[in-house]
Design a protein around this motif. Structure first.
Motif, PDB file in Angstrom:
ATOM      1  N   THR A 280       0.860  -1.186   0.000  1.00  0.00           N
ATOM      2  CA  THR A 280       0.000   0.000   0.000  1.00  0.00           C
ATOM      3  C   THR A 280       0.901   1.242   0.000  1.00  0.00           C
ATOM      4  O   THR A 280       1.926   1.261  -0.658  1.00  0.00           O
ATOM      5  CB  THR A 280      -0.947  -0.015   1.218  1.00  0.00           C
ATOM      6  OG1 THR A 280      -0.164  -0.066   2.422  1.00  0.00           O
ATOM      7  CG2 THR A 280      -1.887  -1.211   1.164  1.00  0.00           C
ATOM      8  N   ILE A 293      -5.604  -5.706  -3.886  1.00  0.00           N
ATOM      9  CA  ILE A 293      -4.880  -4.445  -4.027  1.00  0.00           C
ATOM     10  C   ILE A 293      -5.412  -3.613  -5.196  1.00  0.00           C
ATOM     11  O   ILE A 293      -5.344  -2.374  -5.165  1.00  0.00           O
ATOM     12  CB  ILE A 293      -3.359  -4.706  -4.193  1.00  0.00           C
ATOM     13  CG1 ILE A 293      -2.561  -3.400  -3.981  1.00  0.00           C
ATOM     14  CG2 ILE A 293      -3.066  -5.336  -5.539  1.00  0.00           C
ATOM     15  CD1 ILE A 293      -2.696  -2.807  -2.595  1.00  0.00           C
ATOM     16  N   TYR A 296      -8.143  -1.627  -3.866  1.00  0.00           N
ATOM     17  CA  TYR A 296      -7.614  -0.609  -2.955  1.00  0.00           C
ATOM     18  C   TYR A 296      -7.108   0.610  -3.728  1.00  0.00           C
ATOM     19  O   TYR A 296      -7.326   1.761  -3.314  1.00  0.00           O
ATOM     20  CB  TYR A 296      -6.495  -1.197  -2.097  1.00  0.00           C
ATOM     21  CG  TYR A 296      -5.953  -0.222  -1.075  1.00  0.00           C
ATOM     22  CD1 TYR A 296      -6.607  -0.022   0.134  1.00  0.00           C
ATOM     23  CD2 TYR A 296      -4.805   0.531  -1.338  1.00  0.00           C
ATOM     24  CE1 TYR A 296      -6.129   0.896   1.069  1.00  0.00           C
ATOM     25  CE2 TYR A 296      -4.321   1.444  -0.415  1.00  0.00           C
ATOM     26  CZ  TYR A 296      -4.987   1.616   0.792  1.00  0.00           C
ATOM     27  OH  TYR A 296      -4.524   2.531   1.708  1.00  0.00           O
ATOM     28  N   HIS A 297      -6.436   0.363  -4.830  1.00  0.00           N
ATOM     29  CA  HIS A 297      -5.876   1.470  -5.616  1.00  0.00           C
ATOM     30  C   HIS A 297      -6.880   2.086  -6.589  1.00  0.00           C
ATOM     31  O   HIS A 297      -6.552   3.061  -7.271  1.00  0.00           O
ATOM     32  CB  HIS A 297      -4.638   0.992  -6.383  1.00  0.00           C
ATOM     33  CG  HIS A 297      -3.442   0.771  -5.501  1.00  0.00           C
ATOM     34  ND1 HIS A 297      -2.981   1.723  -4.624  1.00  0.00           N
ATOM     35  CD2 HIS A 297      -2.615  -0.308  -5.360  1.00  0.00           C
ATOM     36  CE1 HIS A 297      -1.920   1.259  -3.978  1.00  0.00           C
ATOM     37  NE2 HIS A 297      -1.684   0.024  -4.399  1.00  0.00           N
ATOM     38  N   ALA A 326      -2.635   1.219   5.758  1.00  0.00           N
ATOM     39  CA  ALA A 326      -3.560   1.419   4.631  1.00  0.00           C
ATOM     40  C   ALA A 326      -4.370   2.673   4.900  1.00  0.00           C
ATOM     41  O   ALA A 326      -5.348   2.648   5.650  1.00  0.00           O
ATOM     42  CB  ALA A 326      -4.468   0.200   4.451  1.00  0.00           C
TER      43      ALA A 326
END
Length: 389
Positions: A280, A293, A296-297, A326
């Motif tokens: 992260t 991920i 998340y991005h 995070a």
């Protein structure tokens, strides 16, 4: 010699020793009976010749030396009258320093030196507690009772048979921690005929059983690998120290990854979408990220559906390490085997949006008023499942 080294030596050299995490019930924080360390019923051999009988009280006075520093004349007592059926250690005198709320979550060790003389130690830091576990070759699941002697085999015969068969197949002295975790789990599941549905219906119980099985496998492997080494005298003290440090460091390294490996299997069986050790911000690598991920991005992905879980066997000191793992995830979840944490620390965790996740059996070790803020593993799985619908 440090306090933890003294505690290790005392326990190893005693005829019988005991350990437990200090809980709110010990300090009187629950508003129950008087303050004093509650001792598990199976621990009666530590201080009595025979088990307490319901309907009667009995006690035994002894001198206890604390932290190799000061002594108390304390009372081991069995309460068997009325509705009570419990053992306690009481009477420590004024200004006794180890029965405060800040001691909740500390590890208490009591070693019997003679019928009337004991040594006791209280370990507070995560490092000291883990050093003690490694030296005595026990896990956090084996506290709250008599510490098993190194020569004792606590696993069932069919489990040990599976362990021995596995060890014979090895081509290295010690396989990677992931392989040890996986193999011990397979042995346990096969030995006890555990089904996938049983794991799904009671993940809190099963993860503790897996951890216990892995410790038993590791003990068996150590006994096999070091059998010849310990038969012969060491040529020098330096050789002895080097060998001992190698053993202890391997124990600590394995224990540090063990919990993470078993949680990963629980998540797979639960059919959750997740990734481990993804990067992260600032090159941080959370233990578990749900769902992945890429989400998340993705700035358009709903942040409420992002979940972070860190895993730490003990967390009195280390929980702060997860705060910046995070940035997009406001509430950080932390799975731990820590039994009991002080109210002050729980308040601080709440302030920084850290929510604990613990095995169901450990929930009662936390102050009553904070238990509603703590998830058991089953409820955490349901929470993540709800974010992935």
């Amino acid at each position: 010699m440090s306090i933890v080294e003294k505690a290790i030596q005392s326990a190893q050299e005693s005829e019988i020793a005991f350990s437990k995490f200090i809980k709110p019930n010990d300090t009187g924080a629950t508003g129950g009976h008087q303050a004093g360390f509650h001792l598990h019923k199976s621990s009666w051999p530590l201080f009595f010749d025979a088990e307490g009988e319901k309907g009667t009280n009995k006690d035994h006075f002894a001198t206890i030396k604390w932290q190799d520093d000061f002594e108390t004349t304390s009372r081991f007592i069995y309460y068997g009258r009325g509705t009570r059926n419990e053992y306690r250690l009481t009477r420590f005198g004024k200004n006794f320093p180890y029965l405060t709320d800040d001691n909740v979550g500390d590890l208490l060790i009591i070693s019997k030196k003679s019928i009337d003389y004991y040594e006791a130690f209280v370990l507070s830091s995560d490092d000291d507690i883990e050093d003690f576990f490694a030296a005595l070759n026990i896990s956090s699941t084996e506290t709250n009772g008599i510490i098993p002697k190194q020569s004792e085999q606590t696993a069932e015969d069919n489990l040990i048979t599976c362990f021995l068969k596995y060890i014979k197949t090895l081509t290295v002295d010690f396989p990677p921690t992931l392989e040890i975790a996986s193999s011990s789990r397979k042995c346990y599941i096969n030995a006890y005929d555990v089904t996938i549905n049983q794991i799904k219906s009671n993940p809190d119980r099963e993860i503790l059983k897996w951890l216990e099985a892995e410790y038993d496998l590791f003990k068996t492997l150590e006994n096999d690998r070091y059998a010849e080494l310990i038969k012969n005298p060491f040529p020098s003290v330096e050789d002895l120290v080097v060998s001992a440090n190698t053993i202890l460091n391997r124990r600590k390294s394995r224990a540090g990854k063990s919990l993470e490996h078993h949680l990963e299997e629980i998540f797979r069986i639960s059919e959750l979408i997740f990734q481990t050790q993804v990067v992260t911000e600032n090159n941080k690598k959370p233990d578990f990220l749900f769902p992945n991920i890429e989400a998340y991005h993705d700035s358009t992905f709903d942040e409420k559906k992002l979940v972070l879980l860190a895993s730490k066997t003990t967390c009195k000191d280390r929980w702060r390490q997860i705060l910046n793992e995070a940035d997009r995830i406001r509430t950080k979840h932390l799975f731990t085997l820590q039994q009991g944490i002080s109210k002050n620390q729980l308040e601080e965790m709440k302030k920084y949006n850290v929510q604990l996740v613990v095995p169901k059996a450990y929930l009662s070790s936390f102050p009553q008023e904070y238990r509603s803020d703590i998830l058991i593993l089953e409820h955490f799985l349901n929470f993540v499942r709800g974010t992935q619908k």
